[in-house]
Write a protein that holds these residues in place. Structure first.
Motif, PDB file in Angstrom:
ATOM      1  N   GLN A 115      11.146   3.835   5.360  1.00 30.04           N
ATOM      2  CA  GLN A 115      11.800   3.577   6.637  1.00 30.04           C
ATOM      3  C   GLN A 115      13.073   2.752   6.423  1.00 30.04           C
ATOM      4  O   GLN A 115      13.166   1.953   5.477  1.00 30.04           O
ATOM      5  N   CYS A 167      13.491  -0.973   4.884  1.00 31.26           N
ATOM      6  CA  CYS A 167      12.142  -1.422   4.512  1.00 31.26           C
ATOM      7  C   CYS A 167      11.848  -1.329   3.016  1.00 31.26           C
ATOM      8  O   CYS A 167      10.684  -1.483   2.620  1.00 31.26           O
ATOM      9  N   ASN A 226      12.501  -3.284   0.389  1.00 28.53           N
ATOM     10  CA  ASN A 226      11.931  -4.498  -0.208  1.00 28.53           C
ATOM     11  C   ASN A 226      10.514  -4.739   0.285  1.00 28.53           C
ATOM     12  O   ASN A 226       9.637  -5.141  -0.491  1.00 28.53           O
ATOM     13  N   THR A 227      10.286  -4.503   1.573  1.00 23.15           N
ATOM     14  CA  THR A 227       8.938  -4.664   2.123  1.00 23.15           C
ATOM     15  C   THR A 227       7.987  -3.643   1.523  1.00 23.15           C
ATOM     16  O   THR A 227       6.831  -3.953   1.195  1.00 23.15           O
ATOM     17  N   TYR A 228       8.463  -2.413   1.348  1.00 27.58           N
ATOM     18  CA  TYR A 228       7.644  -1.364   0.726  1.00 27.58           C
ATOM     19  C   TYR A 228       7.217  -1.783  -0.675  1.00 27.58           C
ATOM     20  O   TYR A 228       6.040  -1.670  -1.038  1.00 27.58           O
ATOM     21  N   ARG A 229       8.167  -2.263  -1.479  1.00 25.20           N
ATOM     22  CA  ARG A 229       7.826  -2.666  -2.844  1.00 25.20           C
ATOM     23  C   ARG A 229       6.848  -3.838  -2.852  1.00 25.20           C
ATOM     24  O   ARG A 229       5.928  -3.883  -3.673  1.00 25.20           O
ATOM     25  N   ARG A 230       7.061  -4.813  -1.935  1.00 24.42           N
ATOM     26  CA  ARG A 230       6.161  -5.959  -1.889  1.00 24.42           C
ATOM     27  C   ARG A 230       4.749  -5.522  -1.519  1.00 24.42           C
ATOM     28  O   ARG A 230       3.769  -5.932  -2.153  1.00 24.42           O
ATOM     29  N   LYS A 231       4.635  -4.671  -0.506  1.00 20.56           N
ATOM     30  CA  LYS A 231       3.311  -4.220  -0.090  1.00 20.56           C
ATOM     31  C   LYS A 231       2.676  -3.316  -1.142  1.00 20.56           C
ATOM     32  O   LYS A 231       1.457  -3.324  -1.317  1.00 20.56           O
ATOM     33  N   GLU A 254       0.961  -5.477  -3.421  1.00 20.76           N
ATOM     34  CA  GLU A 254      -0.251  -6.049  -2.852  1.00 20.76           C
ATOM     35  C   GLU A 254      -1.431  -5.079  -2.916  1.00 20.76           C
ATOM     36  O   GLU A 254      -2.579  -5.512  -3.061  1.00 20.76           O
ATOM     37  N   MET A 283       0.186  -0.448   4.247  1.00 15.83           N
ATOM     38  CA  MET A 283       1.598  -0.122   4.019  1.00 15.83           C
ATOM     39  C   MET A 283       2.287   0.334   5.310  1.00 15.83           C
ATOM     40  O   MET A 283       3.469   0.686   5.288  1.00 15.83           O
ATOM     41  N   THR A 334       6.259   1.009   6.661  1.00 13.93           N
ATOM     42  CA  THR A 334       7.250   0.987   5.586  1.00 13.93           C
ATOM     43  C   THR A 334       7.685   2.379   5.151  1.00 13.93           C
ATOM     44  O   THR A 334       8.715   2.527   4.510  1.00 13.93           O
TER      45      THR A 334
END
Length: 215
Positions: A11, A14, A16-21, A24, A77, A80
């Motif tokens: 998206q 997103c 950086n958020t995708y990679r962080r999640k 996780e 996820m 993202t």
């Protein structure tokens, strides 16, 4: 061995958020992969697209419990990405030339690429690659390429190839001209996201990057 592929779109804003999640959920994800018997799993990113490739022993099925576990990770996820391929359904295989498959990946160079077909060109793309397969006349390619598959979802083309660097040789002028002729003709029906033919076109695209791997 069976090969599988999937594709998604990150998206806007997103990544950086995708990679962080992804980090996780990685540990529980690979636990599921190991339980199912999935091997040589990798994720590749170019611009807002992610292409996933993996292998399983023949006839492997995913239990309802493992599907539920996958869906829980997908929920983590959420927001993202969206799917380009259809979850749980195979992407369309447009071409394959598995050659001599190398189990040892220590001296493998990958060529993973992404293009987008012009409207209505899926069958023309498939026809051109069917002719390549027919020209081999059922023979196994003995060169450096192996596990070479090309997949389609929507109008997107995703290619995965493992190249044994110990078998690579210098390109001849004849093979170079053959490559130019083939790629120039393919540009009639598609455009590139990755930088594979920038040396021919003079354009500048990003190089695809691997963002996840588990063997």
């Amino acid at each position: 061995m069976e090969r599988h592929a999937a594709a998604m779109r990150i998206q806007p804003g997103c990544f950086n958020t995708y990679r962080r999640k992804l980090g996780e959920v990685w540990k529980p994800l690979v636990e599921i992969l190991d339980r199912i018997g999935i091997q040589n799993f990798s994720l590749w990113n170019i611009e807002d697209k992610v292409f996933g490739y993996c292998e399983t022993p023949d006839g492997v099925t995913v239990s309802e419990k493992d599907w539920e576990a996958f869906h829980k990770l997908e929920e983590m996820m959420e927001g993202t990405f969206s799917w380009i391929s259809t979850p749980g359904e195979p992407m369309r295989l447009m071409y394959e030339d598995f050659g001599v498959v190398r189990e040892n990946k220590e001296q493998i160079r990958h060529r993973v690429f992404v293009t987008k077909l012009k409207p209505g060109m899926q069958e023309e793309y498939k026809l051109r690659h069917d002719r390549l397969a027919e020209a081999r006349n059922g023979k196994i390619t003995q060169g450096p390429d192996s596990n070479f598959s090309i997949w389609n979802a929507g109008d997107y083309i995703f290619g995965y190839n493992e190249i044994d660097i110990t078998m690579e040789t210098e390109e001849t002028e004849e093979s170079r001209q053959d490559t130019i002729a083939w790629e120039t003709r393919m540009l009639e029906i598609m455009s590139w996201y990755t930088d594979d033919v920038d040396w021919i076109t003079g354009l500048h695209h990003k190089h695809i990057q691997r963002i996840g791997y588990h063997n």
